[in-house]
Design a protein around this motif. Structure first.
Motif, PDB file in Angstrom:
ATOM      1  N   UNK A  43     -11.765  25.942  -1.899  1.00 50.24           N
ATOM      2  CA  UNK A  43     -13.233  25.146  -2.731  1.00 50.24           C
ATOM      3  C   UNK A  43     -14.354  26.530  -2.845  1.00 50.24           C
ATOM      4  N   UNK A  44     -14.696  27.273  -1.815  1.00 52.34           N
ATOM      5  CA  UNK A  44     -15.530  28.562  -1.821  1.00 52.34           C
ATOM      6  C   UNK A  44     -15.583  29.446  -2.855  1.00 52.34           C
ATOM      7  N   UNK A  45     -13.887  29.055  -3.150  1.00 49.39           N
ATOM      8  CA  UNK A  45     -13.696  31.111  -3.983  1.00 49.39           C
ATOM      9  C   UNK A  45     -13.945  30.078  -5.185  1.00 49.39           C
ATOM     10  N   UNK A  46     -13.692  28.782  -5.455  1.00 44.90           N
ATOM     11  CA  UNK A  46     -14.116  28.347  -6.467  1.00 44.90           C
ATOM     12  C   UNK A  46     -15.138  28.384  -7.184  1.00 44.90           C
ATOM     13  N   UNK A  47     -16.133  27.830  -5.741  1.00 39.43           N
ATOM     14  CA  UNK A  47     -17.665  27.562  -6.418  1.00 39.43           C
ATOM     15  C   UNK A  47     -18.380  29.111  -6.547  1.00 39.43           C
ATOM     16  N   UNK A  48     -17.784  29.949  -5.621  1.00 39.90           N
ATOM     17  CA  UNK A  48     -18.299  31.683  -6.019  1.00 39.90           C
ATOM     18  C   UNK A  48     -18.529  31.794  -6.856  1.00 39.90           C
ATOM     19  N   UNK A  49     -16.918  31.679  -7.801  1.00 42.27           N
ATOM     20  CA  UNK A  49     -16.771  32.284  -8.989  1.00 42.27           C
ATOM     21  C   UNK A  49     -17.666  31.413 -10.285  1.00 42.27           C
ATOM     22  N   UNK A  50     -17.842  29.827  -9.978  1.00 39.86           N
ATOM     23  CA  UNK A  50     -18.962  29.797 -10.672  1.00 39.86           C
ATOM     24  C   UNK A  50     -20.486  30.144 -10.383  1.00 39.86           C
ATOM     25  N   UNK A  51     -20.960  30.226  -9.857  1.00 40.81           N
ATOM     26  CA  UNK A  51     -22.306  31.249  -9.110  1.00 40.81           C
ATOM     27  C   UNK A  51     -22.380  32.102  -9.660  1.00 40.81           C
ATOM     28  N   UNK A  52     -21.577  33.022  -9.500  1.00 39.37           N
ATOM     29  CA  UNK A  52     -21.403  34.643  -9.874  1.00 39.37           C
ATOM     30  C   UNK A  52     -21.257  34.563 -11.296  1.00 39.37           C
ATOM     31  N   UNK A  53     -20.868  33.714 -12.186  1.00 34.23           N
ATOM     32  CA  UNK A  53     -20.449  33.872 -12.905  1.00 34.23           C
ATOM     33  C   UNK A  53     -21.358  35.092 -14.278  1.00 34.23           C
ATOM     34  N   UNK A  54     -22.642  34.812 -13.811  1.00 35.45           N
ATOM     35  CA  UNK A  54     -23.482  35.732 -14.720  1.00 35.45           C
ATOM     36  C   UNK A  54     -23.511  37.105 -14.118  1.00 35.45           C
ATOM     37  N   UNK A  55     -22.867  37.644 -13.230  1.00 39.77           N
ATOM     38  CA  UNK A  55     -22.521  39.016 -11.965  1.00 39.77           C
ATOM     39  C   UNK A  55     -21.282  39.360 -11.955  1.00 39.77           C
ATOM     40  N   UNK A  56     -20.248  38.442 -11.852  1.00 42.38           N
ATOM     41  CA  UNK A  56     -18.972  38.945 -12.257  1.00 42.38           C
ATOM     42  C   UNK A  56     -18.163  38.514 -13.348  1.00 42.38           C
ATOM     43  N   UNK A  57     -16.677  39.011 -13.057  1.00 47.73           N
ATOM     44  CA  UNK A  57     -16.140  37.953 -13.999  1.00 47.73           C
ATOM     45  C   UNK A  57     -16.189  37.310 -12.781  1.00 47.73           C
ATOM     46  N   UNK A 108     -37.423  35.086 -18.012  1.00 47.44           N
ATOM     47  CA  UNK A 108     -37.635  35.831 -17.311  1.00 47.44           C
ATOM     48  C   UNK A 108     -37.711  36.269 -15.983  1.00 47.44           C
ATOM     49  N   UNK A 109     -37.127  35.360 -15.683  1.00 46.22           N
ATOM     50  CA  UNK A 109     -36.917  34.691 -14.056  1.00 46.22           C
ATOM     51  C   UNK A 109     -36.455  35.824 -13.796  1.00 46.22           C
ATOM     52  N   UNK A 110     -36.412  36.460 -12.446  1.00 43.65           N
ATOM     53  CA  UNK A 110     -34.980  36.893 -12.009  1.00 43.65           C
ATOM     54  C   UNK A 110     -35.590  38.691 -11.534  1.00 43.65           C
ATOM     55  N   UNK A 111     -34.675  39.414 -11.089  1.00 47.11           N
ATOM     56  CA  UNK A 111     -34.559  40.591 -11.282  1.00 47.11           C
ATOM     57  C   UNK A 111     -32.461  40.520 -11.735  1.00 47.11           C
ATOM     58  N   UNK A 112     -32.910  42.080 -12.134  1.00 48.83           N
ATOM     59  CA  UNK A 112     -31.438  41.802 -12.693  1.00 48.83           C
ATOM     60  C   UNK A 112     -30.547  41.946 -11.576  1.00 48.83           C
ATOM     61  N   UNK A 113     -29.094  41.473 -11.605  1.00 48.65           N
ATOM     62  CA  UNK A 113     -28.577  41.959 -10.321  1.00 48.65           C
ATOM     63  C   UNK A 113     -27.657  40.088  -9.505  1.00 48.65           C
ATOM     64  N   UNK A 152     -11.726  41.535 -18.029  1.00 51.54           N
ATOM     65  CA  UNK A 152     -11.348  40.275 -16.553  1.00 51.54           C
ATOM     66  C   UNK A 152     -11.303  39.016 -16.606  1.00 51.54           C
ATOM     67  N   UNK A 153     -12.382  38.305 -17.313  1.00 55.49           N
ATOM     68  CA  UNK A 153     -13.334  37.220 -17.722  1.00 55.49           C
ATOM     69  C   UNK A 153     -11.583  36.393 -18.151  1.00 55.49           C
ATOM     70  N   UNK A 154     -10.767  36.779 -19.114  1.00 55.14           N
ATOM     71  CA  UNK A 154     -10.201  36.812 -19.731  1.00 55.14           C
ATOM     72  C   UNK A 154      -8.922  36.045 -18.872  1.00 55.14           C
ATOM     73  N   UNK A 155      -8.582  37.198 -18.042  1.00 56.64           N
ATOM     74  CA  UNK A 155      -7.563  37.226 -17.129  1.00 56.64           C
ATOM     75  C   UNK A 155      -7.569  36.269 -16.152  1.00 56.64           C
ATOM     76  N   UNK A 156      -8.383  36.070 -15.623  1.00 57.46           N
ATOM     77  CA  UNK A 156      -9.011  35.006 -15.212  1.00 57.46           C
ATOM     78  C   UNK A 156      -8.947  33.907 -15.308  1.00 57.46           C
ATOM     79  N   UNK A 157      -9.372  33.505 -16.703  1.00 49.35           N
ATOM     80  CA  UNK A 157      -9.114  31.864 -17.599  1.00 49.35           C
ATOM     81  C   UNK A 157      -7.700  31.705 -17.477  1.00 49.35           C
ATOM     82  N   UNK A 158      -6.800  32.783 -18.349  1.00 47.09           N
ATOM     83  CA  UNK A 158      -5.722  32.660 -18.055  1.00 47.09           C
ATOM     84  C   UNK A 158      -4.522  31.739 -17.047  1.00 47.09           C
ATOM     85  N   UNK A 159      -5.471  32.872 -15.808  1.00 47.63           N
ATOM     86  CA  UNK A 159      -4.587  33.006 -14.793  1.00 47.63           C
ATOM     87  C   UNK A 159      -4.857  31.161 -14.391  1.00 47.63           C
TER      88      UNK A 159
END
Lengths: 229, 122, 500, 81
Positions: A114-128, A191-196, D51-58
């Motif tokens: 659950x935690x991992x999934x939530x992290x992935x969703x919330x960080x969607x614009x910063x990391x894969x 214009x909201x927020x800073x990069x990253x 990496x995005x696609x890799x994650x989605x595919x997995x």
């Protein structure tokens, strides 16, 4: 005989496709992807987030993403219809009583997933990652919960409400774009927020979180239909 | 070097595409047919991503400095990746509907064999 | 003036909210739906004067032209969208008092508005991948609508249909990959300007990619080699699916197809292939329809013949190269065909049973019968009705650009059509006495399209004017100009020229 | 060089898996093979710098799609008895 014919036709097809794509690959250098270059260069001033794929999915080609969530929604509705018309038995015969290993592993793993999934969703614009990936991860976590023998009845009305409301909010955000910038799905909070940081990129994280909620609920529904119908 | 890698990518995608279609067309079992389509869809996705691949480049997740200094020269093409995200989700939606139709058909008629399906209905 | 994107978003929103609302406010939900479609119609009528002078470009997400997704509401697209909304309104009227038609009403009222939104978007979008996504929405909606009421062979026909369309989708995606790799863009008009603007461009590779995409589309439009697999969906599902499929989906897919052919196919070899496919489709479909007993499938075959005809005349008009009106006539033909064919399906719904045979016991009303006859005459092209006018113009245009054999094929296929359609109508007449058991609201569904047909037949000059205005070329040129004005693209093209 | 080696290995594995799926009569192993091929594809996407696609595919291609197919197969087998 028929099989050999089909095999021959398709191997011919494969060879010609291979030649076709290799030719394209060699002629590609003359017209290097115009739109890809544009997205990469203007992402910094348009949306100010690191993950360019996210900004393409949610903003540059956001209309496609609306189509995509519509497709998921439709497929769940279709599965619902098919289950209804075949007869619906509440307690599944599919699942056996889980062993101790499955049960214990679920207790430990479920919160982490659950935690991992939530992290992935919330960080969607910063990391894969992002709404679809994180939603799918949480949805598979729910599948684990079913495998561990949770026999509680699902409150269908509540999940329907969450599903419909989250998509409607996405569409309403799009309509707000018409109100502010006269274009559907325009990023009126850019214009909201800073990069990253988590709060940056305007409406992008909001949209991705909503998509994540919706995808979670939908995959949850799908696995529930699968295991309990 | 770069060419070998690109050839391998395209080869992988095209073999999966045609192999999946062969499985889908030849096999008599309807579930196996669906499996063939899933494989073919994976193959098309690989082809689509490999059109955007450029040798010795970064993934399109760039920091502030990289984004302001000619990012088009250091990153691979992000567009096919975004398209494939959409395509994968579409694939799973179609597959689930297809599987449940097969299930409903099985429940009514007691078979998932393609040839006997035709006989059964005529 | 309101942004016409609203006409897509409102039905979409309605579809998404339907699982929540439909259970609690059944009748109000239907009224809501009718008002949404009426609003769409009014909105589109309001923007017609604006778009007929200058097409309305809509940039999704405020992204400049070739990079974001662009919708163009030109005169052609607006009129097609108007037609879609109008047919949707009629279908909702028709469904109003038939609650027992499908096993799960909520699903119909969820899927149907989403389907309409997708079709409006499909008619106006200028982005090739967007076409793919919304086409998938349309096909998935069709899978669901087809399975709503279960007859004996429904599931088998849907499984066959999914098989066919999956192959189509795979082909389309492969073609899009190749197209993107070749041009670096997904915007149709931008690709067209690249295609015409660069002498060194490899048009042969490009046309192979386009042909792969068109092959994918042909599955949806039931061109010849594919209709063997997928016709069952007409025969073994509800009749209303035939109306939705023949009137809405197939028309829009053919519209997208002729748009792509018009913009992209340059190599004459591929034009010849399209012509051959079109002619084989016409011949095969008309003869199949002639021998077919199942009425739904017969009407379906007649639709496939129409799409073959449209593809052929567009390809011929491109091949001749002379300035001619065949393209705009083809679009008028799409509209007339959609309206009359869907009227025929809705009217036939009262007469036929699940196997597509005419039923004796249930008596049909006069209005449905009348509507069926009028729609038949319009479709075939009997003089007072607008179908005649369009077919006459098409034939004279074909004779003018020296393709008399095509004119002969059109006339022969029209004769075949007259014979089998009127044979069916005669069966109604013999077997059924008159009966006034028809509910008022579904009479409305039959009368509304007839009004449009009469409107066209009273004043064909209007038809002529709008068809001569609807030249797609101009719209394209204006859009290209707008795209070229965005500075980034110009810089990029200059850079590329220097490299060359 | 490492990339080429891994890609070659993945290609060979995918092809053998494909042939196995083609030949086998047991559909449940075929379904597991499909999930495996999806997993290989996701590693391939990682090599292609996606990496995005890799994650989605997995997550979607391998896990959920496989779960749906295997679930339906098990259901059909159970009802068959």
């Amino acid at each position: 005989m028929k099989k050999i014919l089909i095999l021959m036709i398709f191997s011919f097809l494969a060879v010609s496709l291979m030649l076709f794509f290799m030719q394209i690959n060699s002629s590609k250098s003359s017209m290097q992807s115009i739109s890809g270059d544009y997205y990469l260069t203007s992402n910094a001033k348009d949306f100010n987030i690191p993950n360019v794929v996210t900004s393409i999915v949610t903003q540059y080609r956001g209309y496609d993403t609306i189509g995509e969530i519509t497709i998921l929604f439709l497929s769940i509705i279709g599965v619902f219809m098919l289950i209804k018309t075949t007869g619906f038995s509440e307690i599944s015969k599919l699942l056996q009583e889980p062993g101790t290993i499955v049960h214990t592993a679920t207790v430990i793993l479920f919160p982490i997933i659950m935690l991992f999934g939530a992290y992935i969703i919330i960080n969607g614009h910063l990391s894969p990652g992002g709404g679809f990936q994180g939603g799918a991860i949480i949805g598979s976590g729910m599948l684990l919960l079913f495998l561990a023998g949770d026999k509680k009845e699902l409150n269908r009305t509540a999940t329907h409400i969450v599903e419909s409301i989250s998509v409607s909010i996405i569409l309403l955000i799009g309509l707000l774009g018409i109100y502010y910038l006269n274009a559907f799905f325009a990023n009126f909070l850019y214009s909201l927020g800073t990069f990253g940081s988590i709060i940056s990129g305007g409406i992008i994280p909001i949209i991705y979180i909503l998509i994540g909620v919706k995808v979670t609920v939908e995959f949850f529904h799908l696995s529930e239909y699968l295991l309990r119908s | 070097m770069a060419l070998v890698l690109e050839i391998l990518f395209y080869l992988n995608g095209i073999i999966l595409l045609t192999g999946g279609l062969i499985i889908a067309i030849i096999s008599r079992n309807i579930i196996k047919m669906i499996i063939g389509f899933v494989l073919a869809h994976t193959g098309v996705n690989i082809i689509l991503v490999s059109t955007g691949y450029i040798f010795n480049r970064m993934p399109p997740i760039l920091n502030k400095f990289q984004q302001t200094n000619n990012p088009a020269a250091i990153s691979v093409d992000p567009v096919p990746q975004a398209l494939v995200l959409t395509s994968i989700v579409i694939g799973v939606a179609t597959t689930s509907l297809f599987m449940f139709y097969a299930l409903r058909y099985y429940r009514d008629n007691g078979t998932i064999d393609r040839d006997s399906m035709e006989e059964h209905n005529d | 003036m309101i942004n016409p994107v609203i006409t897509i978003i409102l039905p979409l929103l309605l579809g998404f909210l339907s699982p929540l609302l439909y259970k609690h406010i059944k009748i109000y939900f239907k009224i809501l739906m009718i008002s949404v479609f009426t609003f769409n119609i009014l909105e589109l009528i309001i923007i017609i004067p604006t778009v007929s002078s200058l097409p309305l470009q809509i940039y999704m997400g405020n992204i400049p032209a070739p990079f974001g997704i662009m919708l163009t509401f030109g005169l052609t697209g607006t009129i097609i969208a108007l037609m879609v909304n109008f047919i949707a309104l009629c279908i909702v009227f028709f469904k109003l008092n038939r609650n027992k038609d499908c096993d799960n009403e909520m699903v119909f009222y969820t899927v149907f508005p989403i389907l309409i939104a997708a079709l409006i978007s499909l008619a106006n979008t200028q982005d090739i991948f967007n076409i793919f996504v919304f086409l998938e929405i349309v096909t998935i909606s069709v899978y669901i609508l087809a399975g709503l009421k279960k007859y004996k062979k429904t599931d088998l026909s849907v499984i066959k249909f999914i098989t066919g369309t999956s192959i189509g989708a795979l082909l389309m995606l492969t073609g899009i990959a190749a197209l993107y790799a070749l041009t670096g863009s997904l915007n149709i008009i931008h690709i067209h300007s690249i295609l015409t603007g660069y002498a060194y461009f490899n048009t042969y590779l490009f046309n192979i990619a386009v042909f792969i995409i068109l092959t994918g589309l042909m599955v949806e439009a039931y061109m010849f080699p594919f209709n063997i697999f997928v016709t069952d969906i007409y025969a073994h599902t509800q009749t209303i699916n035939g109306a939705i499929y023949s009137g809405l989906v197939q028309s829009i897919v053919v519209f997208v197809m002729i748009k792509l052919i018009k913009l992209f196919i340059i190599n004459p070899m591929f034009l010849n292939i399209m012509i051959v496919i079109g002619i084989v489709t016409i011949i095969f479909s008309q003869f199949s329809a002639f021998t077919e007993k199942n009425i739904r499938r017969m009407l379906g075959f007649s639709s496939f013949a129409q799409s073959g005809l449209l593809i052929t005349i567009v390809a011929l008009s491109l091949k001749s190269g002379v300035h001619n009106e065949l393209f705009s006539l083809a679009i008028m033909m799409i509209i007339i065909h959609a309206i009359s064919k869907f009227t025929m399906f809705l009217a036939a719904d009262r007469f036929i049973d699940e196997n597509g045979n005419i039923i004796n016991k249930k008596k049909a009303g006069q209005v449905s019968f009348f509507a069926f006859i009028i729609a038949t005459l319009t479709l075939v092209g009997i003089p007072p009705f607008p179908g005649f006018y369009i077919k006459f113009r098409i034939i004279s245009e074909l004779l003018r650009i020296n393709y008399p054999w095509m004119a002969v094929i059109i006339v022969i296929s029209a004769f075949l059509e007259i014979i089998y359609l009127l044979k069916t109508a005669r069966k109604f007449f013999v077997k059924n006495s008159t009966d006034s058991n028809e509910p008022l609201i579904s009479i409305l569904a039959a009368i509304l399209p007839l009004l449009i047909i009469f409107l066209f037949s009273v004043n064909p000059a209007y038809l002529y004017r709008s068809s001569s205005e609807m030249d797609f070329k101009e719209e394209t040129e204006i859009s290209i100009q707008e795209i070229n004005e965005t500075s980034i693209l110009n810089e990029h093209i200059e850079e590329n020229n220097i490299e060359e | 060089m490492l990339e080429i080696t891994i890609t070659l290995l993945l290609t060979i594995l995918s092809i053998t898996m494909l042939i196995y799926i083609f030949l086998t009569k047991d559909i449940i192993t075929a379904a597991i093979g499909t999930a495996l091929i999806s997993l290989f594809a996701s590693i391939l996407f990682l090599i292609m710098k996606a990496p995005d696609v890799a994650m989605t595919e997995a997550a979607i291609g391998a896990a959920l799609s496989g779960a749906i197919i295997i679930g339906v197969i098990i259901r059909i087998k159970k009802e068959h008895r």
